[in-house]
Write a protein that holds these residues in place. Structure first.
Motif, short mmCIF file in Angstrom:
data_model
loop_
_atom_site.label_atom_id
_atom_site.label_comp_id
_atom_site.label_asym_id
_atom_site.label_seq_id
_atom_site.Cartn_x
_atom_site.Cartn_y
_atom_site.Cartn_z
N VAL B 212 -6.19 -5.16 -7.47
CA VAL B 212 -6.24 -3.72 -7.20
C VAL B 212 -6.46 -3.00 -8.52
CG1 VAL B 212 -4.83 -1.73 -6.57
CG2 VAL B 212 -4.72 -3.79 -5.17
N GLU B 214 -6.71 1.08 -9.09
CA GLU B 214 -6.85 2.42 -8.52
C GLU B 214 -5.72 3.35 -8.98
OE1 GLU B 214 -7.09 1.09 -4.53
OE2 GLU B 214 -4.93 0.92 -4.27
N ALA B 218 -3.93 6.48 -4.47
CA ALA B 218 -4.76 5.62 -3.64
C ALA B 218 -3.99 4.38 -3.22
CB ALA B 218 -6.03 5.23 -4.40
N PHE B 219 -3.20 3.88 -4.15
CA PHE B 219 -2.41 2.68 -3.88
C PHE B 219 -1.43 2.95 -2.73
CE2 PHE B 219 0.97 -0.49 -5.02
CZ PHE B 219 0.17 -1.61 -5.00
N ARG B 220 -0.80 4.12 -2.80
CA ARG B 220 0.17 4.49 -1.78
C ARG B 220 -0.53 4.69 -0.43
NH1 ARG B 220 2.07 8.60 -4.27
NH2 ARG B 220 3.46 7.50 -5.68
N ARG B 222 -2.77 3.08 0.85
CA ARG B 222 -3.12 1.84 1.54
C ARG B 222 -2.28 1.62 2.79
NH1 ARG B 222 -5.56 -2.64 -1.21
NH2 ARG B 222 -6.70 -1.80 -2.96
N LYS B 223 -1.07 2.12 2.74
CA LYS B 223 -0.18 1.89 3.86
C LYS B 223 0.69 3.14 3.97
CE LYS B 223 2.68 -2.00 5.44
NZ LYS B 223 3.42 -3.17 4.96
N ILE B 231 3.82 -2.59 -0.15
CA ILE B 231 2.39 -2.82 -0.39
C ILE B 231 2.23 -3.95 -1.41
CG2 ILE B 231 0.22 -1.75 -1.09
CD1 ILE B 231 1.58 0.98 -0.51
N LEU B 235 0.35 -7.61 -0.98
CA LEU B 235 -0.78 -8.02 -1.80
C LEU B 235 -0.52 -9.28 -2.62
CD1 LEU B 235 -1.86 -4.50 -3.03
CD2 LEU B 235 -3.28 -6.06 -1.70
#
Ligand SMILES: Nc1ncnc2c1ncn2[C@@H]1O[C@H](COP(=O)(O)OP(=O)(O)O)[C@@H](O)[C@H]1O
Ligand SMILES: [Mg+2]
Lengths: 240, 240
Positions: B212, B214, B218-220, B222-223, B231, B235
């Motif tokens: 990943v 980002e 954006a990471f947050r 994801r879900k 998350i 991953l």
């Protein structure tokens, strides 16, 4: 190259931050002087020279110098400070030289502490000061050669005990090669020129010349080459 | 500022870092995330010039570490994992040594640098204390002080808050934030709250590969609604 100075200063002053340094200097002094008095017959010999001091030095250094050199790189490896050192803006050669020169200076300090013995000789008799100076110079150079080898060996392991043992063994080989008793045995079955060649690889013949007051460029070259070779390998071992 | 391209490092037949690429610009705080053994430290060691990559390159201010290691090292402040330092020195002696190697040759500028570093990292009360007698939190600050001392354009911090209590963690984060203006910062961690608290970008690596790259938002995303931890778990669960 200017980066050698801070490394040298840290390392040299570092010796005096722990009691080990003082213990080392005391052992160095008592062992040198003790050997000269009790084994070498400093007074009995009844001659105004330091022969009785210098004759044991190749043997004394066998243990003293690995003791002083074992920590040089092993300690950096074990404590992780080697990573700090080699991410500072200096080259491997700067670090190798700075550390080596500091340890060498420390050994020379130990050697200098035996100087009262020379003063005693001067007071009791009429020594050849040139011979004494040659002895000290040879002893300092020989110490440098022992030390450079110990520094190299210490860079191979993070275990100081292993570094010490390796140092004793490698230096023992180099002392033996030039030891007259060992060479005497060799002459029993090898041609004289081969034995001479082997003896010349060892420390003692080169040191003996200095201790007799003979300053031969070849003896300088010998100790200089041992130091240069060992330190070059030290750099290679660290950059590996 | 820091540019990493296709870095590879093998230990034996194990690939510790497998083609990692990213760029960090001034003002960025890059959170280098990943489970233990993912290859974070190894990547940092290659950027800071401690170990050589088997393939790929790392450049700092357009200077290749492999080609001009000393120039790169002078532009980086590096806090290695577990903050190694020469334990027998006092905090002040240690920082003074670092300042000297960092090129502050006059004792006045050196004192100034050391004073500033001590103040910034709140080390003034223990400045004359021997490092090995300090608590973990103070030792970590010494590592920080050492890394910040020359105001480098790049900071590489390997688990800077590891082993600290919550208050100390907060303090360190504030410090990193204040230092990050105009600087490229990489910090590794396996604690997610850290990334949320200060990072402007996330790189997650797992088994030596970037999975990943980002922003934290954006990471947050994801879900949505989930905590970052879950998350992260999704991953990297293959590693456990
Ligand atoms: N000096 C080394 N020799 C052999 N393997 C190593 C060495 N350093 C790291 N490794 C291995 O490389 C992998 C990555 O390690 P590291 O970069 O320290 O991970 P991280 O910092 O993300 O926890 C791990 O599997 C580790 O065991
Ligand atoms: Mg790590």
């Amino acid at each position: 190259m200017s980066q050698i100075t801070p490394v040298f200063k840290r390392e040299f002053l570092g010796y005096f931050r722990s009691p080990v340094a003082y213990v080392f200097l005391i052992v160095f002094l008592t062992a040198s002087v003790g050997m000269a008095f009790f084994v070498g017959g400093f007074f009995k010999a009844n001659q105004a020279s330091l022969q009785s001091l210098f004759v044991f030095q190749p043997w004394l250094y066998l243990f003293l110098i690995p003791a002083a050199g074992m920590r040089l790189w092993s300690e950096e490896r074990r404590g992780g400070t080697i990573e700090l050192l080699f991410t500072l803006p200096l080259t491997t050669l700067d670090a190798v030289l700075g550390k080596f020169l500091a340890a060498w200076a420390f050994l020379i300090l130990g050697l200098a502490l035996t100087f009262p013995l020379a003063i005693t000789v001067g007071w009791l008799g009429d020594p050849d000061w040139g011979v004494i100076a040659g002895g000290y110079l040879g002893s300092a150079l020989m110490a440098g050669a022992y030390l450079a080898l110990c520094a190299l060996l210490s860079s191979l392991t993070k275990n100081q005990v292993i570094a010490f043992v390796l140092g004793v063994v490698v230096n023992l080989v180099l002392v033996f090669l030039g030891w007259s008793v060992f060479n005497g045995v060799l002459t029993g079955f090898l041609p004289v020129n081969v034995v001479d060649f082997i003896a010349n690889l060892g420390f003692i013949p080169h040191f003996d010349a200095f201790a007799k007051g003979i300053l031969d460029p070849r003896d300088f070259a010998y100790f200089g080459s041992v130091i240069a070779l060992a330190l070059t390998l030290n750099v290679v071992a660290l950059e590996r | 500022m820091i540019e990493v391209k296709e870095l590879v490092k093998n230990y034996g037949d194990k690939r510790a870092v497998d083609g990692v690429s990213f760029t960090v610009r001034p003002g960025d705080i890059l959170g280098f995330l990943g489970p233990n053994g993912a290859g974070k430290s190894t990547t940092m060691k290659m950027i800071t010039g401690y170990i050589r990559p088997d393939a790929g390159s790392a450049t700092v201010a357009d200077i290749d570490v492999a080609k001009a290691p000393v120039a790169v090292k002078s532009r980086i402040g590096y806090l290695p994992e577990s903050a190694p330092a020469y334990g027998e020195m006092t905090v002040q002696e240690f920082l003074n040594f670092i300042a000297e190697v960092r090129g502050y040759r006059s004792s006045a500028t050196r004192r100034e640098r050391v004073e500033l570093a001590l103040t910034r990292t709140h080390l003034l009360p223990v400045r004359r204390q021997v490092i090995e007698t300090l608590s973990k939190g103070y030792k970590q600050r010494v590592g920080f002080a050492q890394a910040l001392l020359h105001e480098p354009p790049c900071l590489v911090l390997d688990e800077p808050t590891d082993g600290l209590d919550p208050n100390q963690k907060n303090e360190v984060r504030t410090l990193i934030k204040t230092m990050s203006t105009d600087r490229a910062v990489i910090l590794s961690t396996h604690i997610l709250e850290e990334v949320e608290a200060i990072c402007t970008r996330i790189i997650l690596i797992s088994r030596g590969k970037v999975v990943v790259d980002e922003t934290p938002d954006a990471f947050r995303a994801r879900k949505p609604g989930a905590r970052l931890d879950s998350i992260f778990r999704d991953l990297t669960s293959a590693d456990a």
